[in-house]
Design an enzyme around this catalytic site. Structure first.
Site, short mmCIF file in Angstrom:
data_model
loop_
_atom_site.label_atom_id
_atom_site.label_comp_id
_atom_site.label_asym_id
_atom_site.label_seq_id
_atom_site.Cartn_x
_atom_site.Cartn_y
_atom_site.Cartn_z
N LYS A 104 -12.13 -9.23 -4.13
CA LYS A 104 -10.67 -9.08 -4.14
C LYS A 104 -10.11 -9.65 -5.45
CE LYS A 104 -10.38 -6.85 -0.40
NZ LYS A 104 -10.04 -5.44 -0.52
N ASP A 131 -6.84 -8.31 4.02
CA ASP A 131 -6.05 -9.18 3.12
C ASP A 131 -5.56 -10.45 3.82
OD1 ASP A 131 -6.38 -7.41 1.03
OD2 ASP A 131 -4.52 -6.33 1.45
N ARG A 137 1.58 4.29 -3.02
CA ARG A 137 1.35 5.70 -2.68
C ARG A 137 2.63 6.52 -2.78
NH1 ARG A 137 -2.40 2.47 -0.47
NH2 ARG A 137 -4.43 3.28 0.21
N SER A 167 0.84 -1.21 0.00
CA SER A 167 0.00 0.00 0.00
C SER A 167 0.87 1.25 0.00
CB SER A 167 -0.89 0.01 1.25
OG SER A 167 -1.82 -1.03 1.19
N ARG A 195 -12.52 -14.39 -2.80
CA ARG A 195 -11.71 -15.08 -1.79
C ARG A 195 -12.54 -15.90 -0.82
NH1 ARG A 195 -7.04 -10.62 -0.51
NH2 ARG A 195 -5.82 -11.11 -2.39
N ARG A 224 -13.16 -7.13 -11.61
CA ARG A 224 -13.40 -6.45 -10.32
C ARG A 224 -14.23 -5.18 -10.49
NH1 ARG A 224 -7.96 -6.43 -6.90
NH2 ARG A 224 -9.46 -5.95 -5.27
C1 S3P Z 1 -5.54 -1.42 -0.16
C2 S3P Z 1 -6.81 -1.51 0.33
C3 S3P Z 1 -7.54 -2.78 0.46
C4 S3P Z 1 -6.63 -4.00 0.33
C5 S3P Z 1 -5.65 -3.84 -0.78
C6 S3P Z 1 -4.77 -2.62 -0.57
C7 S3P Z 1 -4.90 -0.10 -0.27
O1 S3P Z 1 -8.53 -2.85 -0.55
O2 S3P Z 1 -7.39 -5.16 0.14
O3 S3P Z 1 -4.79 -4.98 -0.88
O4 S3P Z 1 -3.66 -0.02 -0.45
O5 S3P Z 1 -5.61 0.91 -0.17
P1 S3P Z 1 -10.00 -2.17 -0.34
O6 S3P Z 1 -9.77 -0.76 -0.08
O7 S3P Z 1 -10.70 -2.35 -1.65
O8 S3P Z 1 -10.62 -2.94 0.78
#
Ligand code: S3P
Length: 447
Positions: A355, A328, A33, A29, A359, A129
């Site tokens: 996801k 996750d 970013r 994440s 899942r 998705r």
């Molecule tokens: C993430 C948010 C999550 C997570 C993904 C990473 C992120 O998804 O499942 O692996 O970096 O903002 P969702 O925001 O769709 O729940």
């Protein structure tokens, strides 16, 4: 769209105890970013320990396609040269995000808030998705959806307005991706953009925007939620970003140590952001011995070395309200639950259906294929643990989902018979060093 290479099955066999210290790759994440905020900053951003998984490499490619520079200086060391908010160029080709939900959705907010036309695409998993959850708020901000695949999916093409409209938006699902797409679009709109979430989700976008100089306010909202207010059109300077180790990746060697008899494994420098540690809390409730030492701070996040020691686990009930802090981690928790004594009920898993794969269904099928009793009741998953080694011996369909592949390989290390996953290739999207890292701990795989 990404063409997928032939599937590469991998098997994990039970063997010796797992022992040692590991450093898992940087957080996925934060890595996405870091590149995105680097692109929207003025001047250079230096990133250390960037996750060089396929998902993040796609985001780096998108940064370049939108006019920024992203240069790899060494392993995990990157320099991003930004164009500044408002400075994006129109990409010449469709942006292919491969398997990456986060990269694609966050970049929809970024590109959609610029007066450019951009097409988003990805592999068969990403094409399945839902993207309406991102397009709905963006349309309110003035973005035009020129085309989309049926049901609001990629491939889709966006055209940003001359001036993005700031909005107040309540997210329809607990999703950091929706929140972040709106906030990133709000960066290039005049005035205040507000996102309300009923349940707090990972807050890396908020923390990193504040670090880069944005005016952003986070207040509590209701019992579990937050209200985030961002003033648009700041001058961002992301500067230096050090990416801490990903708790979602550390989960695999740590759970492996808990279920392979005689094991003890330490994952070093794991990020312990409280919105990411629901799995560790749950494992402790199951009786796991997880020890945190050497707590310290890097780049505004708390980290620690986390040591896991093999021992008996008990089934527990995991409340729905905890789901955003471990969203996750359910595949690997379900594997731990299969070895626990008694039943584990995981409540409120609707978001797991959207996801990288469905899942909820895929975890249940994988467990059943390996002799574990499992039920889906509404949005809950119930795993009836064996209180010892599970039978194993099955083959698991991974549906282009890296976390399914990794979770079931971990299961194979502790099952009575080897477990095979039908395709290990997707592991490279988030944890390219997974197999060699486990082999150093003593694990045996057959690829
Ligand atoms: C993430 C948010 C999550 C997570 C993904 C990473 C992120 O998804 O499942 O692996 O970096 O903002 P969702 O925001 O769709 O729940």
């Amino acid at each position: 769209m990404t063409s997928h290479t032939p599937p590469r099955p991998v098997s994990a066999a039970p063997g010796t105890p797992l022992r040692g210290r590991v450093t898992v790759p940087g957080d996925k994440s934060i890595s996405h970013r870091a590149l995105i905020l680097g692109c929207l900053s003025i001047g250079e951003t230096r990133v250390e320990n960037l996750l060089e998984g396929e998902d993040v490499i796609r985001t780096a490619a998108a940064v370049r396609a939108l006019g920024g520079r992203a240069d790899r200086l060494g392993p995990g060391r990157w320099r991003v040269t930004g164009v500044g908010i408002g400075g994006l160029a129109e990409p010449a080709e469709p942006l292919d995000f491969g398997n990456a939900g986060t990269g694609s959705r966050l970049m929809m907010g970024v590109a959609g808030s610029h007066p450019i036309t951009a097409t988003f695409d990805g592999d068969a998993s990403l094409r399945s998705r839902p993207m309406r959850r991102i397009l709905d708020p963006l349309v309110r901000m003035g973005v035009e959806v020129i085309s989309e695949a049926e049901g609001g999916r990629v491939p889709l093409t966006l055209r940003g307005p001359a001036e993005t409209i700031p909005i107040t938006y309540e997210t329809p699902a607990p999703s950091a991706q929706i929140k972040s797409a709106v906030l990133l679009a709000g960066l290039n709109s005049p005035g205040l953009t507000t996102v309300i979430e009923r349940e707090a989700t990972r807050d890396h976008t908020e923390r990193m925007l504040a670090h880069a100089g944005a005016e952003i306010r986070v207040e509590p909202e209701g019992q579990h939620g937050r209200r985030i207010t961002l003033r648009g059109q700041p001058v961002l300077r992301a500067g230096e970003i050090v990416v801490p180790a990903d708790p979602s990746s550390a989960a695999f060697p740590l759970v492996a140590a808990l279920i392979v008899p005689g094991s003890r494994v330490t994952a070093e420098g794991v990020m312990l952001n409280p919105l990411r540690t629901g799995l560790f809390q749950t494992l402790r409730e199951m009786g796991a011995e997880l020890r945190e030492t050497n707590r310290r701070d890097i780049g505004g996040e708390e980290i620690a070395d986390v040591e896991a020691t093999f021992g008996p686990l008990e089934g527990v009930e995991v409340p729905a309200a905890r789901a955003p802090t471990m969203i996750d981690e359910y595949p690997i928790l379900a594997v731990a639950a299969a070895f626990a004594r008694g039943t584990t009920r995981m409540r409120g898993l609707a978001e797991l259906r959207v996801k990288e794969s469905d899942r909820l269904a895929a975890v249940a099928a994988g467990l059943a294929a390996n002799g574990v009793r499992v039920q889906i009741e509404g949005d809950d998953l119930l795993v009836h643990g064996t209180g010892g080694a599970v039978p194993g011996g099955g083959t698991v369909a991974t549906h282009l989902d890296h976390r399914l592949a990794m979770a079931f390989l971990v299961m194979g290390l502790a099952a009575r018979e080897p477990v095979t996953v039908d395709d290990g290739a997707m592991i490279a999207t988030s944890f390219p060093s997974f197999l060699p890292l486990f082999e150093r701990l003593g694990a045996r795989f057959r690829a």
